[in-house]
Design a protein around this motif. Structure first.
Motif, PDB file in Angstrom:
ATOM      1  N   PHE A  63       0.713  -1.373   0.046  1.00  0.00           N
ATOM      2  CA  PHE A  63       0.116   0.025  -0.069  1.00  0.00           C
ATOM      3  C   PHE A  63       0.933   1.101   0.008  1.00  0.00           C
ATOM      4  O   PHE A  63       0.868   2.097  -0.827  1.00  0.00           O
ATOM      5  N   GLY A  64       1.749   1.226   0.900  1.00  0.00           N
ATOM      6  CA  GLY A  64       2.828   2.569   0.982  1.00  0.00           C
ATOM      7  C   GLY A  64       3.504   2.659  -0.344  1.00  0.00           C
ATOM      8  O   GLY A  64       3.691   3.831  -0.852  1.00  0.00           O
ATOM      9  N   GLY A  65       4.114   1.452  -0.895  1.00  0.00           N
ATOM     10  CA  GLY A  65       4.714   1.591  -2.250  1.00  0.00           C
ATOM     11  C   GLY A  65       3.999   1.993  -3.307  1.00  0.00           C
ATOM     12  O   GLY A  65       4.279   2.947  -4.354  1.00  0.00           O
ATOM     13  N   GLN A  66       2.495   1.841  -3.347  1.00  0.00           N
ATOM     14  CA  GLN A  66       1.709   2.211  -4.363  1.00  0.00           C
ATOM     15  C   GLN A  66       1.702   3.694  -4.180  1.00  0.00           C
ATOM     16  O   GLN A  66       1.627   4.402  -5.417  1.00  0.00           O
ATOM     17  N   LEU A  67       1.412   4.278  -3.057  1.00  0.00           N
ATOM     18  CA  LEU A  67       1.305   5.667  -2.994  1.00  0.00           C
ATOM     19  C   LEU A  67       2.749   6.422  -3.287  1.00  0.00           C
ATOM     20  O   LEU A  67       2.558   7.479  -3.771  1.00  0.00           O
ATOM     21  N   LEU A  68       3.757   5.858  -2.715  1.00  0.00           N
ATOM     22  CA  LEU A  68       4.920   6.602  -2.990  1.00  0.00           C
ATOM     23  C   LEU A  68       5.539   6.328  -4.151  1.00  0.00           C
ATOM     24  O   LEU A  68       6.233   7.340  -4.712  1.00  0.00           O
ATOM     25  N   ARG A  69       5.621   5.117  -5.033  1.00  0.00           N
ATOM     26  CA  ARG A  69       6.125   4.997  -6.051  1.00  0.00           C
ATOM     27  C   ARG A  69       5.300   4.735  -7.314  1.00  0.00           C
ATOM     28  O   ARG A  69       5.856   5.025  -8.259  1.00  0.00           O
ATOM     29  N   ARG A  70       4.183   4.139  -7.176  1.00  0.00           N
ATOM     30  CA  ARG A  70       3.478   3.866  -8.314  1.00  0.00           C
ATOM     31  C   ARG A  70       2.125   4.870  -8.430  1.00  0.00           C
ATOM     32  O   ARG A  70       1.033   4.527  -9.168  1.00  0.00           O
ATOM     33  N   GLY A  71       1.976   5.832  -7.590  1.00  0.00           N
ATOM     34  CA  GLY A  71       0.656   6.748  -7.525  1.00  0.00           C
ATOM     35  C   GLY A  71       0.465   7.524  -8.809  1.00  0.00           C
ATOM     36  O   GLY A  71       1.268   7.559  -9.692  1.00  0.00           O
ATOM     37  N   ARG A  72      -0.708   8.006  -8.800  1.00  0.00           N
ATOM     38  CA  ARG A  72      -0.833   8.820 -10.096  1.00  0.00           C
ATOM     39  C   ARG A  72      -0.555  10.472  -9.987  1.00  0.00           C
ATOM     40  O   ARG A  72      -0.449  11.300 -10.884  1.00  0.00           O
ATOM     41  N   LEU A  73      -0.194  10.759  -8.743  1.00  0.00           N
ATOM     42  CA  LEU A  73       0.017  12.144  -8.426  1.00  0.00           C
ATOM     43  C   LEU A  73       1.411  12.540  -9.126  1.00  0.00           C
ATOM     44  O   LEU A  73       2.712  11.704  -8.759  1.00  0.00           O
ATOM     45  N   PRO A  74       1.901  13.486  -9.686  1.00  0.00           N
ATOM     46  CA  PRO A  74       3.301  13.932  -9.982  1.00  0.00           C
ATOM     47  C   PRO A  74       4.064  14.138  -8.661  1.00  0.00           C
ATOM     48  O   PRO A  74       3.436  14.450  -7.485  1.00  0.00           O
ATOM     49  N   GLY A  75       5.319  13.797  -8.802  1.00  0.00           N
ATOM     50  CA  GLY A  75       6.076  13.555  -7.667  1.00  0.00           C
ATOM     51  C   GLY A  75       6.175  15.040  -6.858  1.00  0.00           C
ATOM     52  O   GLY A  75       6.250  15.095  -5.628  1.00  0.00           O
ATOM     53  N   ARG A  76       6.030  16.175  -7.592  1.00  0.00           N
ATOM     54  CA  ARG A  76       6.245  17.439  -6.928  1.00  0.00           C
ATOM     55  C   ARG A  76       5.018  17.399  -6.142  1.00  0.00           C
ATOM     56  O   ARG A  76       5.075  18.068  -4.622  1.00  0.00           O
ATOM     57  N   PHE A  77       3.922  17.188  -6.464  1.00  0.00           N
ATOM     58  CA  PHE A  77       2.582  17.354  -5.382  1.00  0.00           C
ATOM     59  C   PHE A  77       2.723  16.316  -4.497  1.00  0.00           C
ATOM     60  O   PHE A  77       2.251  16.446  -3.318  1.00  0.00           O
ATOM     61  N   GLU A 163      -6.661   9.815  -4.350  1.00  0.00           N
ATOM     62  CA  GLU A 163      -5.198   9.674  -4.026  1.00  0.00           C
ATOM     63  C   GLU A 163      -4.697  10.619  -2.839  1.00  0.00           C
ATOM     64  O   GLU A 163      -4.063  10.298  -1.962  1.00  0.00           O
ATOM     65  N   ILE A 164      -5.248  11.783  -3.107  1.00  0.00           N
ATOM     66  CA  ILE A 164      -4.735  13.128  -2.344  1.00  0.00           C
ATOM     67  C   ILE A 164      -5.109  12.604  -0.734  1.00  0.00           C
ATOM     68  O   ILE A 164      -4.401  12.589  -0.162  1.00  0.00           O
ATOM     69  N   THR A 165      -6.662  12.244  -0.589  1.00  0.00           N
ATOM     70  CA  THR A 165      -7.015  12.046   0.598  1.00  0.00           C
ATOM     71  C   THR A 165      -6.323  10.941   1.362  1.00  0.00           C
ATOM     72  O   THR A 165      -5.719  10.815   2.484  1.00  0.00           O
ATOM     73  N   MET A 166      -5.993   9.795   0.494  1.00  0.00           N
ATOM     74  CA  MET A 166      -5.340   8.415   1.185  1.00  0.00           C
ATOM     75  C   MET A 166      -3.700   8.902   1.335  1.00  0.00           C
ATOM     76  O   MET A 166      -3.188   8.107   2.335  1.00  0.00           O
ATOM     77  N   LEU A 167      -3.305   9.633   0.582  1.00  0.00           N
ATOM     78  CA  LEU A 167      -1.742   9.913   0.763  1.00  0.00           C
ATOM     79  C   LEU A 167      -1.557  10.805   2.113  1.00  0.00           C
ATOM     80  O   LEU A 167      -0.791  10.242   2.813  1.00  0.00           O
ATOM     81  N   VAL A 168      -2.520  11.610   2.365  1.00  0.00           N
ATOM     82  CA  VAL A 168      -2.156  12.428   3.544  1.00  0.00           C
ATOM     83  C   VAL A 168      -2.462  11.505   4.444  1.00  0.00           C
ATOM     84  O   VAL A 168      -1.970  11.600   5.694  1.00  0.00           O
ATOM     85  N   GLY A 169      -3.552  10.919   4.582  1.00  0.00           N
ATOM     86  CA  GLY A 169      -4.038   9.807   5.688  1.00  0.00           C
ATOM     87  C   GLY A 169      -2.849   8.827   6.025  1.00  0.00           C
ATOM     88  O   GLY A 169      -2.532   8.652   7.107  1.00  0.00           O
ATOM     89  N   GLN A 170      -2.267   8.235   4.823  1.00  0.00           N
ATOM     90  CA  GLN A 170      -0.935   7.258   5.078  1.00  0.00           C
ATOM     91  C   GLN A 170      -0.109   7.888   5.803  1.00  0.00           C
ATOM     92  O   GLN A 170       0.577   7.404   6.745  1.00  0.00           O
ATOM     93  N   TYR A 171       0.254   9.144   5.559  1.00  0.00           N
ATOM     94  CA  TYR A 171       1.473   9.516   6.443  1.00  0.00           C
ATOM     95  C   TYR A 171       1.190  10.393   7.522  1.00  0.00           C
ATOM     96  O   TYR A 171       1.866  10.224   8.370  1.00  0.00           O
ATOM     97  N   HIS A 172      -0.140  10.543   7.826  1.00  0.00           N
ATOM     98  CA  HIS A 172      -0.313  10.700   8.987  1.00  0.00           C
ATOM     99  C   HIS A 172      -0.259   9.532  10.163  1.00  0.00           C
ATOM    100  O   HIS A 172       0.408   9.547  11.062  1.00  0.00           O
ATOM    101  N   MET A 173      -0.740   8.340   9.399  1.00  0.00           N
ATOM    102  CA  MET A 173      -0.631   6.935  10.223  1.00  0.00           C
ATOM    103  C   MET A 173       0.985   6.756  10.405  1.00  0.00           C
ATOM    104  O   MET A 173       1.330   6.406  11.629  1.00  0.00           O
ATOM    105  N   VAL A 174       1.731   6.974   9.191  1.00  0.00           N
ATOM    106  CA  VAL A 174       3.297   6.660   9.365  1.00  0.00           C
ATOM    107  C   VAL A 174       3.798   7.441  10.506  1.00  0.00           C
ATOM    108  O   VAL A 174       4.623   7.248  11.393  1.00  0.00           O
ATOM    109  N   GLY A 175       3.426   8.707  10.427  1.00  0.00           N
ATOM    110  CA  GLY A 175       3.774   9.873  11.516  1.00  0.00           C
ATOM    111  C   GLY A 175       3.338   9.609  12.908  1.00  0.00           C
ATOM    112  O   GLY A 175       4.235   9.461  13.874  1.00  0.00           O
TER     113      GLY A 175
END
Length: 202
Positions: A63-77, A163-175
């Motif tokens: 799941f983390g790899g999908q968001l970090l390496r294979r997600g749809r958002l451009p790297g900058r965003f 993906e935006i909402t899941m990405l932020v949620g994922q990194y809250h959990m990681v934090g």
């Protein structure tokens, strides 16, 4: 009301110690084999700590790899959202590991400093300003406000908005994990730039 800055969660010693390589069993070695290593072949502390719960590690990594390496958002965003979330959760490990990734996506030192100063800082595009607002709103309210949603949907499709909402949620959990167990930042990485303490209430 003055902006509240997150408290840093540095611990002198980790509450959960990374699993030493001498203690890796066959399953642990298999789980850590695919992890990108730091210079010198070192496995980052986040992985050698999380692998103490191998069943969770095994499900978390795809799941983390999908968001970090294979997600749809451009790297900058993606990195803009992650660093603002790192700031919002006061997570020095997350911040220190993602500043180099942000720079690889085109961020300058000035940009990194601007992330700490928030959406009203000079220099953001309208889209970037609203991505920072999205991270802040999700952190504060657990939802995006209508105005932010409307601006973002001019640029992102339904899948990207999810993906935006899941990405932020994922990194809250990681934090939460990093801060609570006291994962120490790896050698060669620096959390400088993450604001410590809280703003005065006066």
């Amino acid at each position: 009301m003055p902006e509240q800055h997150p408290v840093r969660h540095d611990h002198a010693l980790p509450r959960v110690v990374p699993l030493p390589e001498d203690d890796w069993d066959t399953r642990t070695r298999h789980l850590l084999a695919a992890v990108p290593r730091d210079p010198g072949g070192r496995v980052p502390n986040i992985f050698t700590t999380l692998v103490r719960h191998p069943e969770l590690y095994e499900q978390f990594m795809p799941f983390g790899g999908q968001l970090l390496r294979r997600g749809r958002l451009p790297g900058r965003f993606r990195e803009l959202l992650i660093l603002r979330t790192s700031y919002n959760t006061g997570a020095p490990y997350e911040w220190g590991r993602h500043v180099p990734l942000a720079k690889a996506s085109g961020f300058t030192d000035t940009d990194i400093d601007r992330i700490v100063r928030g959406p009203e800082a000079d220099g953001w595009t309208t889209l970037e300003r609203n991505l920072i607002r999205a991270a802040d709103e999700l952190n504060r309210d657990a939802r995006l406000r209508d105005a932010t949603w409307e601006v973002l949907t001019e640029h992102f499709d339904d899948a990207e908005m999810i993906e935006i909402t899941m990405l932020v949620g994922q990194y809250h959990m990681v934090g939460f994990f990093l801060n609570s167990v006291g994962v120490q930042l790896d050698p060669g990485f620096d959390s400088a730039g993450l604001v410590e303490g809280k703003a005065d209430d006066e």
